[in-house]
Design a protein around this motif. Sequence first.
Motif, PDB file in Angstrom:
ATOM      1  N   HIS A  55      38.887  50.918  42.998  1.00  0.00           N
ATOM      2  CA  HIS A  55      38.706  50.249  41.706  1.00  0.00           C
ATOM      3  C   HIS A  55      37.893  51.128  40.758  1.00  0.00           C
ATOM      4  CE1 HIS A  55      40.688  46.810  43.151  1.00  0.00           C
ATOM      5  NE2 HIS A  55      39.683  46.254  43.825  1.00  0.00           N
ATOM      6  N   ALA A 109      39.297  44.639  32.529  1.00  0.00           N
ATOM      7  CA  ALA A 109      38.620  43.366  32.819  1.00  0.00           C
ATOM      8  C   ALA A 109      39.174  42.743  34.086  1.00  0.00           C
ATOM      9  CB  ALA A 109      38.781  42.414  31.634  1.00  0.00           C
ATOM     10  N   GLY A 110      40.497  42.857  34.286  1.00  0.00           N
ATOM     11  CA  GLY A 110      41.078  42.308  35.505  1.00  0.00           C
ATOM     12  C   GLY A 110      40.588  43.013  36.745  1.00  0.00           C
ATOM     13  N   GLU A 157      37.663  44.633  37.040  1.00  0.00           N
ATOM     14  CA  GLU A 157      36.245  44.328  37.214  1.00  0.00           C
ATOM     15  C   GLU A 157      36.034  42.971  37.878  1.00  0.00           C
ATOM     16  OE1 GLU A 157      34.635  44.706  33.300  1.00  0.00           O
ATOM     17  OE2 GLU A 157      34.306  46.880  33.474  1.00  0.00           O
ATOM     18  N   GLN A 158      36.954  42.038  37.634  1.00  0.00           N
ATOM     19  CA  GLN A 158      36.827  40.725  38.261  1.00  0.00           C
ATOM     20  C   GLN A 158      37.019  40.788  39.773  1.00  0.00           C
ATOM     21  OE1 GLN A 158      39.628  38.174  36.255  1.00  0.00           O
ATOM     22  NE2 GLN A 158      38.371  37.993  34.396  1.00  0.00           N
ATOM     23  N   GLN A 159      37.674  41.835  40.234  1.00  0.00           N
ATOM     24  CA  GLN A 159      37.897  41.990  41.673  1.00  0.00           C
ATOM     25  C   GLN A 159      36.758  42.740  42.357  1.00  0.00           C
ATOM     26  OE1 GLN A 159      41.904  43.598  42.443  1.00  0.00           O
ATOM     27  NE2 GLN A 159      42.459  43.080  40.332  1.00  0.00           N
ATOM     28  N   PRO A 200      29.627  42.660  41.379  1.00  0.00           N
ATOM     29  CA  PRO A 200      28.944  42.919  40.104  1.00  0.00           C
ATOM     30  C   PRO A 200      28.098  44.180  40.104  1.00  0.00           C
ATOM     31  CG  PRO A 200      28.772  40.599  40.698  1.00  0.00           C
ATOM     32  CD  PRO A 200      29.374  41.309  41.880  1.00  0.00           C
TER      33      PRO A 200
END
Length: 252
Positions: free
Chosen positions: A7, A165-166, A168-170, A173
């Motif tokens: 990622h 953004a998609g 980062e959601q995976q 944090p």
Amino acid sequence: MHPSLEHLIRLQQLETDAGERKRRLADLPTRVTDADAAVAAARAAREAVAAQIAENTAARRAADRELGVVQARLTKYKDQLMEVKTNKEYTTMQHEIATAEDGVRAFEDQILTLMMAADELTASQKAADAALAAEERKAAGVRTEVDAERGRLEAEIAGLTTTRAGIEQQMAPEYVRLFNDGVATRRGVAVSAIRDGHCQACQVTVRPQQIMQARKGDEIVLCESCKRILYVPRRRQYPRRRRLPPPMHPRW
């Protein structure tokens, strides 16, 4: 491989792509400014020719007036020549007539020169008008192209932002923060490949142990010099070439 490393590498690709488009977007006003400057230069050249034409016209009018004055004086002297009574007066009048005739010729030559210059200036004005019209058309075309490219780049940036953004959601944090902090403090590059034993971002040699850790991909490895996230690019897998049978030789 560490679950967030793929990622992170993808985020860096998206950041690089978005940064390249933002730079191109920031350069667009310069294209419009350059086109406007070209139009302004062409307009200034046209105005300079127009000023020369106005100056030429004023000079011809002044020469015409002066010519009229001298011609009137010449006519008066010729009329007075018929009324002289002495040789001295006759000689004096002949001198005045000759001087007036010289003046007439001088003003006629001046007017002719100004008229020839006016013809050249008229041709220059037509060329300047054509050049200005061409630059104005070019500037209009540049504006159209810039508007279209701006819309395309903004749409691409928006798409990259949505994809980011998609991803980062995976992610956890803390790794999102690690990446964003690296982007903010390291000129947009938070993740760097290791090639030929060097961090590609800072060109500092990476210790063999770190290279092995980065190659395994089980943990996040930071460059000891620039603190960027390191990874070892995977080699491309090419399909094995099928061996062809040896050529058959004809029997003789």
